[in-house]
Structure formats: C-alpha cells, structure tokens
Design an enzyme around this catalytic site. Structure first.
Site, mmCIF file in Angstrom:
data_model
loop_
_atom_site.group_PDB
_atom_site.id
_atom_site.type_symbol
_atom_site.label_atom_id
_atom_site.label_comp_id
_atom_site.label_asym_id
_atom_site.label_seq_id
_atom_site.Cartn_x
_atom_site.Cartn_y
_atom_site.Cartn_z
ATOM 1 N N ASP A 138 -19.452 6.212 15.022
ATOM 2 C CA ASP A 138 -20.413 7.303 14.852
ATOM 3 C C ASP A 138 -19.744 8.554 14.285
ATOM 4 O O ASP A 138 -20.308 9.650 14.377
ATOM 5 C CB ASP A 138 -21.051 7.661 16.199
ATOM 6 C CG ASP A 138 -22.221 6.746 16.542
ATOM 7 O OD1 ASP A 138 -22.610 5.932 15.681
ATOM 8 O OD2 ASP A 138 -22.740 6.839 17.668
ATOM 9 N N ASP A 195 -12.612 1.544 24.927
ATOM 10 C CA ASP A 195 -12.637 2.869 24.328
ATOM 11 C C ASP A 195 -11.388 3.080 23.486
ATOM 12 O O ASP A 195 -10.416 2.332 23.577
ATOM 13 C CB ASP A 195 -12.746 3.940 25.402
ATOM 14 C CG ASP A 195 -14.166 4.094 25.919
ATOM 15 O OD1 ASP A 195 -15.106 3.759 25.178
ATOM 16 O OD2 ASP A 195 -14.340 4.553 27.066
ATOM 17 N N ASP A 197 -8.864 5.029 23.407
ATOM 18 C CA ASP A 197 -7.537 5.325 23.926
ATOM 19 C C ASP A 197 -6.953 4.189 24.759
ATOM 20 O O ASP A 197 -5.932 4.372 25.429
ATOM 21 C CB ASP A 197 -7.574 6.608 24.762
ATOM 22 C CG ASP A 197 -8.681 6.605 25.797
ATOM 23 O OD1 ASP A 197 -9.582 5.753 25.695
ATOM 24 O OD2 ASP A 197 -8.655 7.457 26.711
ATOM 25 N N ASP A 294 -22.464 3.678 31.742
ATOM 26 C CA ASP A 294 -21.866 2.466 32.292
ATOM 27 C C ASP A 294 -22.236 2.278 33.755
ATOM 28 O O ASP A 294 -22.574 1.172 34.188
ATOM 29 C CB ASP A 294 -20.342 2.515 32.127
ATOM 30 C CG ASP A 294 -19.770 3.893 32.413
ATOM 31 O OD1 ASP A 294 -20.482 4.744 32.975
ATOM 32 O OD2 ASP A 294 -18.598 4.134 32.062
#
Length: 622
Positions: A138, A195, A197, A294
């Site tokens: 995005d 994600d 990281d 989540d």
C-alpha cells in the site's frame, strides 16, 4: 505480477456528523479525578479504625482492589505455565498431498526492510508449485514501491514460485483491508502472515503447518491458527529494547503457552502466524473496525467455535522499535485497538458465548487487561490524597503498608521476569542471552512502564470514546539488524527516507499534567518532611519525564527539537564506539548494531508506586 485493485474491504462507514473529539472525554475524566482527590484531601477523615474509616478507606481503595485482581490473575497464569504450559505441543504428520500455502507480506512505505522480508519469505522451504507469495504493498512513496518491485523481480528470477505484488487504489481498511484483498485473490489452504520487520527462518512452514494435522495426517479442522514465538534482533540495543524484550518474552513464552495449553485460545499477534484460509472465510474475513484487527479476528474465531494455538519452539526473529516516539505510536495503536475490541465483542463474550464459567472468566481477563491503564491512572491520582487524609493502610505501620501496597507488585513483576528469563533463552544471539543480563531487564521495564502510564491512559480513553475504523498508523522500521535468508539485501539498497511519526498533542498535555500533579504532591510531602511519599511522587514524575524527553528521537532529537548528538559527552561517544567495535558493528548508522544473526498519614511508603501493568495482551508488529 503487479496488480492495482479496487478497495475490496466490505465495510463502509456511513457518512455522519463528525464525532466529538475523544479528548473532550479525557478532559472530563481528568477534572473528575482531580475533584475527587481534592474532596478526599479537604474533607476531615473519620478516626482511624472506626467503622466510618474502614468504610471510606475500603471504598476509596476500589481501584487498587481491581488492580490487585488483575495481578492475581496474571500470577495464576505464570504459575499455570509451570503447571502445564511448559510442555511443547506435538506437531502432527503432514499428509501425502501437501497443502498449498500463501505467504502475505503487508507493506506501507517500508523502504528500509521491504527487500529483506521479501528475500526471507522467498527462502521458505515448501514445494514451489504449492507456495504463493503476496506482497500487499500500500506504499505511497515512489522509492519504496520501486524497492518492492525490484525485490519481487529478484525473487522471481531466483525461484520459480508465484510472486504477486498487489496494490490498491486507496488504503480502505488499512492493513486489514490489504489482508482481505489478498485473501480473496488466493485459493491456498493456509495463509502465513509476516510483517515487514520479521525474518522467518527457512523451516518456518515445515515446522508450523504440521500442527494443523494429527499423527495420521488428518486435518484438525477446528484449529484456525498456529502462532509462533517472536524473537528479537535488537534486544540489547538500548534500555528501551531490553524492556520490550522482557514483556514480549513474558507474553509469548509464559502467557501464550499457558493459554494455548489450558484454554485452547490465543490471539493472533499480527505476524509470524499461519491461518487456515477456510476459517478466516467462515469467521467473516478481515475487518478494520479495530486497530488490532488480528485480535478482533481471533475473538470472532473463538465465538465461531475454532481453536487457536501457540508454538514457542518455532521462533521468528523481529526488530523491536528502537525509539521512544515509535514505541509510543505502537503502544497507542494497540491499547486503543483493544478498547475498540471490547466495544465490539465484550457483550458477546460476557453473555452470549457459551463456555464454562472458569474459561469465561479467563477470557474476560484476557480481553480486559488494558483496563489496568485507567485503573492505574485513577489510583496514582487518588493515592497521594489518601495518604494526606490518613485513609490508607500505611497508618498501621510500615510493615502493613509494604505488605498491602508493594508486595503484590513486587511478587508479580519478579515472577514474570524470572520465568520469562529462564524459559526464553533461545531468541538472543548476543550478550542478552546471559541470565544476569536478562534478569536486569526488570529495571528499564518498571521505569518505562511507569512512565508510559498517562500515554496509555489516553490511548484507552481514545479507543473507548473515539470512533471505530480509525487510521492505522504504522510503526517505523529501521532495518538496524540484519538476518539470514537474504536479510542483508537491505544493506545494498538506498538508505530509506527518515520515517515520520505523528505526535498526538493531547497525550503530551496529559503527560505534563500528570508530572505537575505528582511534583506538587512531592513538594507538599517534602515540606512536611514525609520523605517516602515525596520520593514516591517524585519517582512517578521522573519516569514520565524520562520517557517524554525522547519525543522526536525517531528524527535524532530529544524534546522535539534538540539535536540528540549535541548532548552526548565525548567519553560516552568513545565508549559507544568501543562497544560497536567489540560487538561487530559497522558505521551504517551511529550507535546502531548491524550484526547478522544466523536465524536458526504515615511516611513509611511512597505516595505513588511503580506502575506494574500486565501489558502483554497484544504484542504485535507493524
């Protein structure tokens, strides 16, 4: 393949009159708390030991009683881990016909780490024809998009797997909207999510997917989620990362192991987990009403009759937020999001969901852990006034006061620290692996947790009084630490633009008000030569200032505008350089480690106490 997709998230917020700002509620709460404290301090208290004294004291200790109940529940969880949570779950056998897996990587302007995570998921061991990688990008920054496209092209050239870069016209639903858009464009049986990281090890799928099957290879159709343990790439980078590593270890190693073993339910932590795709579909897909999408999805699976489990033997290394400004942004989102989850699902959990009384009580505690922030906020405002009025148990002597007020917190935080430190040695590649260093994390943990109180109090109020479907503010990543599986690819990429972090000024004002209030009481107690109450109030004020002074550190500043490098003493700089040389650091960024980890009315007690909050309900990346 790069695809521009129209917003696929089904939730649309009907246009309406702009809601009243949440901080109006915060102002009302603050005025009420101050008025209550002033009333307690001004009204003459009944004689100590009288019926009126006991009634007033017990009634005004209601916040502390609620805090103690939360600490007791947390104590039960930690003891429960020793009882039955230490046993590792046994994986089943993979069927002859292996299932297909889609790996989703949601990104938003992650120039520093996008190449690293794309390379890492490309190294996951699974048959090529059964592996599908979705990069849900995005990003609005052209450079970040270019880095993603280059990394995806590199992966396609290196391995014959399907790699899709999905881009939407707008960010409807933010991360939840991106995950839902991707889910609707895959027919894989399982969906793994990482994600930006995180750095999954190559065997992540091989070790997690078997838990969805029994010993004969038959599918466990009621199991919706397998959540893996978080590791830390930069646990020993600073006092901040050491404190974070402690509570993340406590939550994962201890709490989630116990919850999975005893109650068959853990919440998804946003990353490093694998979902059964059909279960997501059955629960209604991803929704963006809460900032912790989540956890919200996890509770909908609970209500639909699914189990979720945790596997602490599978560790996914990740980068902890390295600046206080980024950390506060992350914690704000989590606490605000949990308050939104309560607005959405607390009534269903308390009344409609059919389960045993004991399990319902635990699940209410699970969902309600963030209540501790407003409870602590009320208590630290009220406690100095109670001491001033003599309406506290310290009037019976220092031993009684210490037993009532300090012992529960000390026992809780020491037990959590010891268990998390002893049971979680694996994720640390450096000096933090030493037991003494791990135990010492209790010091920054208590100080930073205490200093975060007004910030988290505001976050909870914003989640409770503000609108749903609020903006998802990402946590900036720095790629401070490398990893295997192509993780060092980011090193050759252009340096990422400095991440911006939004500072919410109502939070800053609230922190200043807390500091002024506590300093006022510290001065009042000091004038009356009541040492310990004065030191207690001063401690709380110093902790809040100690955390707040780092506003702007994401941009190399403190106090918003002061250049941080100019405040460093020459001797400190030399010591930092020596540590960097010893630990194998490079000059990629000043003071940032770049090691590559092979991922395989009585003055006997203080007026304000260290804030001990079971703040590990929702450790989540992004």
């Amino acid at each position: 393949m790069v695809t521009d997709t129209r917003p696929s998230h089904t939730e649309q917020v009907a246009p309406s009159r702009p809601p009243r700002p949440w901080w109006h509620t915060a102002v009302g709460v603050g005025i009420t708390l101050l008025s209550l404290a002033a009333l307690v301090a001004a009204v003459p208290a009944p004689a100590v030991g009288s019926a009126g004294w006991w009634l007033a004291t017990i009634g005004l200790h209601a916040p502390f009683c609620a805090i103690s109940a939360f600490l007791a529940a947390g104590f039960i969880e930690r003891v429960g881990f020793l009882w039955r949570g230490r046993r590792m779950p046994v994986p089943g056998a993979l069927p002859v016909a292996l299932p297909s897996v889609c790996v989703q990587v949601p990104l938003f302007n992650e120039a520093a780490v996008s190449a690293r995570i794309i390379a890492a998921v490309g190294a996951l061991r699974w048959p090529n024809q059964l592996l599908h990688v979705q990069v849900l990008d995005d990003s609005t920054d052209a450079d970040a998009r270019a880095l993603v496209d280059a990394a995806a092209d590199t992966l396609r050239a290196r391995r014959d797997i399907r790699v899709d870069v999905l881009r939407r016209v707008d960010r409807v639903g933010y991360k939840a909207g991106a995950l839902e858009a991707g889910r609707r464009r895959t027919d894989a049986e399982f969906i793994a999510i990482f994600d930006a990281d995180f750095l999954p090890t190559p065997d992540f799928l091989e070790r997690c997917v078997p838990h969805f099957f029994d010993a004969d290879g038959a599918a466990l159709s009621d199991l919706a989620l397998v959540q893996a343990q978080w590791g830390h790439l930069n646990a020993s980078q600073s006092a901040l990362t050491r404190a974070q590593s402690l509570w993340v270890d406590d939550h994962h190693t201890v709490q989630m192991s116990w919850r999975a073993s005893r109650w068959d339910f853990v919440n998804f932590t946003g990353t490093a987990g694998i979902w059964r795709a059909s279960a997501i579909q059955a629960a209604g897909g991803w929704k963006a009403a809460s900032l912790v999408e989540d956890c919200e999805l996890s509770f909908r699976h609970l209500f639909a009759g699914y189990r979720t489990t945790f596997v602490r033997s599978v560790i996914a290394p990740a980068e902890l937020p390295a600046t206080f400004t980024a950390y506060k942004a992350q914690q704000r989102r989590w606490t605000q999001g949990w308050a939104q989850v309560q607005r959405l699902h607390l009534r269903t959990l308390a009344r409609a969901y059919e389960t045993s009384p004991a399990r319902r009580l635990h699940l209410l505690y699970h969902m309600g852990i963030p209540w501790q922030w407003p409870l602590w906020g009320l208590w630290v405002v009220l406690l100095p006034a109670l001491i001033d009025a003599g309406l506290w148990f310290g009037v019976f002597g220092p031993a009684v006061g210490a037993t009532v007020y300090l012992a529960p917190m000390v026992v809780w935080v020491v037990l959590a620290t010891v268990l998390a430190s002893l049971a979680t040695p694996q994720p640390y590649p450096d000096a933090a692996a030493r037991l003494r260093a791990r135990l010492a994390r209790i010091v920054p943990y208590v100080a930073i947790n205490t200093g975060m109180l007004p910030h988290q109090f505001c976050a909870y109020l914003e989640g409770l009084a503000g609108p749903l479907h609020t903006e998802f503010e990402r946590t900036p990543k720095t790629a401070a630490l490398g990893g295997a599986n192509g993780a060092t690819a980011a090193a050759s990429a252009p340096r990422a633009k400095r991440a911006s972090v939004r500072i919410h000024w109502p939070y800053v004002v609230a922190e200043m008000c807390f500091v002024v209030y506590q300093l006022g009481w510290a001065l009042a107690f000091a004038v009356r030569q009541e040492l310990w109450p004065a030191l207690g109030a001063l401690f709380l004020a110093v902790c809040i200032v100690g955390v707040g002074v780092f506003y702007g550190d994401h941009a190399g500043r403190v106090l918003f505008v002061v250049d941080r490098d100019r405040l460093r003493w020459p001797g400190r700089c030399r010591r930092a350089a020596m540590r960097a040389s010893r630990d194998g650091q490079t000059d990629a960024a000043p003071g940032v480690q770049t090691r590559v980890w092979p991922v395989a009315v009585n003055d006997s007690l203080p007026a304000s106490l260290p804030v001990v909050v079971d703040a590990s309900t929702k450790p989540s990346a992004s």
